[in-house]
Scaffold this motif. Structure first.
Motif, PDB file in Angstrom:
ATOM      1  N   HIS A  70       0.882  -1.032   0.304  1.00  0.00           N
ATOM      2  CA  HIS A  70       0.052   0.011  -0.104  1.00  0.00           C
ATOM      3  C   HIS A  70       0.939   1.240   0.020  1.00  0.00           C
ATOM      4  N   ARG A  71       0.450   2.240  -0.812  1.00  0.00           N
ATOM      5  CA  ARG A  71       1.317   3.395  -0.952  1.00  0.00           C
ATOM      6  C   ARG A  71       1.013   4.124   0.501  1.00  0.00           C
ATOM      7  N   LEU A  72       2.256   4.640   1.084  1.00  0.00           N
ATOM      8  CA  LEU A  72       2.210   5.409   2.141  1.00  0.00           C
ATOM      9  C   LEU A  72       1.222   6.808   2.307  1.00  0.00           C
ATOM     10  N   ASP A  73       0.820   7.132   1.128  1.00  0.00           N
ATOM     11  CA  ASP A  73       0.002   8.528   1.019  1.00  0.00           C
ATOM     12  C   ASP A  73      -1.295   7.820   0.878  1.00  0.00           C
ATOM     13  N   ASN A  74      -1.691   6.567   0.874  1.00  0.00           N
ATOM     14  CA  ASN A  74      -3.141   6.173   0.647  1.00  0.00           C
ATOM     15  C   ASN A  74      -3.279   4.918   1.349  1.00  0.00           C
ATOM     16  N   LEU A  75      -3.129   4.789   2.475  1.00  0.00           N
ATOM     17  CA  LEU A  75      -3.067   3.644   3.707  1.00  0.00           C
ATOM     18  C   LEU A  75      -4.551   3.081   3.846  1.00  0.00           C
ATOM     19  N   PRO A  76      -4.793   1.873   3.787  1.00  0.00           N
ATOM     20  CA  PRO A  76      -6.134   1.238   3.883  1.00  0.00           C
ATOM     21  C   PRO A  76      -6.273   1.374   5.638  1.00  0.00           C
ATOM     22  N   PRO A  77      -7.721   1.070   5.933  1.00  0.00           N
ATOM     23  CA  PRO A  77      -7.987   1.207   7.249  1.00  0.00           C
ATOM     24  C   PRO A  77      -7.182   0.144   7.949  1.00  0.00           C
ATOM     25  N   MET A  78      -6.465   0.711   9.064  1.00  0.00           N
ATOM     26  CA  MET A  78      -5.518  -0.257   9.738  1.00  0.00           C
ATOM     27  C   MET A  78      -6.293  -0.548  11.225  1.00  0.00           C
ATOM     28  N   THR A  79      -5.597  -1.782  11.907  1.00  0.00           N
ATOM     29  CA  THR A  79      -5.948  -1.705  13.399  1.00  0.00           C
ATOM     30  C   THR A  79      -5.682  -0.764  14.119  1.00  0.00           C
ATOM     31  N   VAL A  80      -6.082  -0.203  15.480  1.00  0.00           N
ATOM     32  CA  VAL A  80      -5.747   0.892  15.934  1.00  0.00           C
ATOM     33  C   VAL A  80      -4.326   0.641  16.555  1.00  0.00           C
ATOM     34  N   SER A  81      -3.878  -1.181  16.910  1.00  0.00           N
ATOM     35  CA  SER A  81      -2.661  -0.921  17.461  1.00  0.00           C
ATOM     36  C   SER A  81      -1.521  -0.708  16.422  1.00  0.00           C
ATOM     37  N   THR A  82      -2.031  -1.206  15.234  1.00  0.00           N
ATOM     38  CA  THR A  82      -1.042  -0.965  14.135  1.00  0.00           C
ATOM     39  C   THR A  82      -0.695   0.538  13.920  1.00  0.00           C
ATOM     40  N   SER A  83      -1.891   1.340  13.915  1.00  0.00           N
ATOM     41  CA  SER A  83      -1.849   2.716  13.528  1.00  0.00           C
ATOM     42  C   SER A  83      -0.866   3.461  14.429  1.00  0.00           C
ATOM     43  N   ARG A  84      -1.353   3.018  16.006  1.00  0.00           N
ATOM     44  CA  ARG A  84      -0.439   3.586  17.149  1.00  0.00           C
ATOM     45  C   ARG A  84       1.091   3.292  16.975  1.00  0.00           C
ATOM     46  N   LEU A  85       1.510   2.166  16.501  1.00  0.00           N
ATOM     47  CA  LEU A  85       2.624   1.456  16.424  1.00  0.00           C
ATOM     48  C   LEU A  85       3.433   2.399  15.122  1.00  0.00           C
ATOM     49  N   LEU A  86       2.657   2.515  14.132  1.00  0.00           N
ATOM     50  CA  LEU A  86       3.235   3.354  13.011  1.00  0.00           C
ATOM     51  C   LEU A  86       3.535   4.767  13.238  1.00  0.00           C
ATOM     52  N   ALA A  87       2.791   5.340  14.130  1.00  0.00           N
ATOM     53  CA  ALA A  87       2.956   6.824  14.364  1.00  0.00           C
ATOM     54  C   ALA A  87       4.267   6.867  14.902  1.00  0.00           C
ATOM     55  N   HIS A  88       4.912   5.965  15.780  1.00  0.00           N
ATOM     56  CA  HIS A  88       6.146   6.279  16.332  1.00  0.00           C
ATOM     57  C   HIS A  88       7.343   6.521  15.264  1.00  0.00           C
ATOM     58  N   TYR A  89       6.761   6.050  14.040  1.00  0.00           N
ATOM     59  CA  TYR A  89       7.974   5.925  12.934  1.00  0.00           C
ATOM     60  C   TYR A  89       7.348   7.178  11.986  1.00  0.00           C
ATOM     61  N   GLY A  90       6.406   7.905  12.322  1.00  0.00           N
ATOM     62  CA  GLY A  90       6.065   9.115  11.419  1.00  0.00           C
ATOM     63  C   GLY A  90       5.161   8.556  10.175  1.00  0.00           C
ATOM     64  N   ILE A  91       4.436   7.369  10.425  1.00  0.00           N
ATOM     65  CA  ILE A  91       3.669   6.732   9.255  1.00  0.00           C
ATOM     66  C   ILE A  91       2.281   6.689   9.784  1.00  0.00           C
ATOM     67  N   GLY A  92       1.514   6.763   9.081  1.00  0.00           N
ATOM     68  CA  GLY A  92      -0.098   6.430   8.971  1.00  0.00           C
ATOM     69  C   GLY A  92      -0.962   7.671   9.682  1.00  0.00           C
ATOM     70  N   PRO A  93      -2.277   7.264  10.090  1.00  0.00           N
ATOM     71  CA  PRO A  93      -3.051   8.325  10.427  1.00  0.00           C
ATOM     72  C   PRO A  93      -2.860   9.137  11.756  1.00  0.00           C
ATOM     73  N   TYR A  94      -2.131   8.367  12.810  1.00  0.00           N
ATOM     74  CA  TYR A  94      -1.808   9.034  14.069  1.00  0.00           C
ATOM     75  C   TYR A  94      -0.742   9.768  14.240  1.00  0.00           C
ATOM     76  N   LYS A  95       0.143   9.813  12.887  1.00  0.00           N
ATOM     77  CA  LYS A  95       1.273  10.289  13.050  1.00  0.00           C
ATOM     78  C   LYS A  95       1.404  11.838  13.629  1.00  0.00           C
ATOM     79  N   GLU A  96       0.467  12.429  13.205  1.00  0.00           N
ATOM     80  CA  GLU A  96       0.201  13.908  13.611  1.00  0.00           C
ATOM     81  C   GLU A  96      -0.151  14.272  15.142  1.00  0.00           C
TER      82      GLU A  96
END
Length: 172
Positions: A139-165
């Motif tokens: 999946h393109r980083l600028d068009n990610l599909p709906p992710m699990t909450v735990s995945t979204s939270r983890l990816l935020a630590h690396y500046g990726i996904g819907p929670y990064k901001e």
């Protein structure tokens, strides 16, 4: 009253330190929280524009290749094994890098994710374990599909996904 507590506490510590090692370990394990250790693989394409995600039953959201450590296994070996089992991709331990941060501690659920990163060409065939994985896809980083909450939270630590901001996600 405080002096009495101090004396009782000192006596408890002196007694504890005189116990055999296996008894001390059992006491500590009984009263200290235990954590489950898992490993996560963040797999991107060499251009760092795509992310490999998995959809697992019940299929409510996409997640990362991950799993629990086996006895005698190192975290990086776990990440490689889980990636192979879940996607068919063979990535040698030497190609995995410890992500920064490498360990994400989930105090509310009492587990620790050891996170590793690697790059793989998206053209490699993905072979999923149908019992465990419904689908694996890039999946393109600028068009990610709906992710699990735990995945979204983890990816935020690396500046990726819907929670990064959202810095409050990183504090939880």
């Amino acid at each position: 009253m405080t002096d009495m507590r101090g004396r009782v506490r000192a006596l408890a510590y002196r007694t504890f330190y005189r116990l055999p090692g296996r008894w001390k370990r059992r006491i500590v394990r009984t009263f200290q929280p235990t954590y489950t250790i898992g490993a996560v693989a963040i797999v991107r394409d060499p251009g760092l524009t795509q992310l490999l995600l998995l959809r697992q039953p019940p299929g409510a959201g996409w997640s990362l290749p991950a799993g629990l450590m086996d006895r005698g296994e190192t975290p990086v070996q776990t990440a490689c094994r889980e990636l192979r089992e879940e996607t068919g991709l063979e990535v040698p331990v030497e190609r995995m890098r410890a992500a920064t941060p490498n360990a994400i501690v989930h105090t509310s659920g009492q587990w620790v994710d050891m996170v590793f990163e690697t790059e793989v060409e998206p053209g490699e065939e993905l072979v999923v374990d149908a019992a465990e994985i419904l689908e694996a896809a890039w999946h393109r980083l600028d068009n990610l599909p709906p992710m699990t909450v735990s995945t979204s939270r983890l990816l935020a630590h690396y500046g990726i996904g819907p929670y990064k901001e959202y810095p409050e996600v990183l504090e939880a």
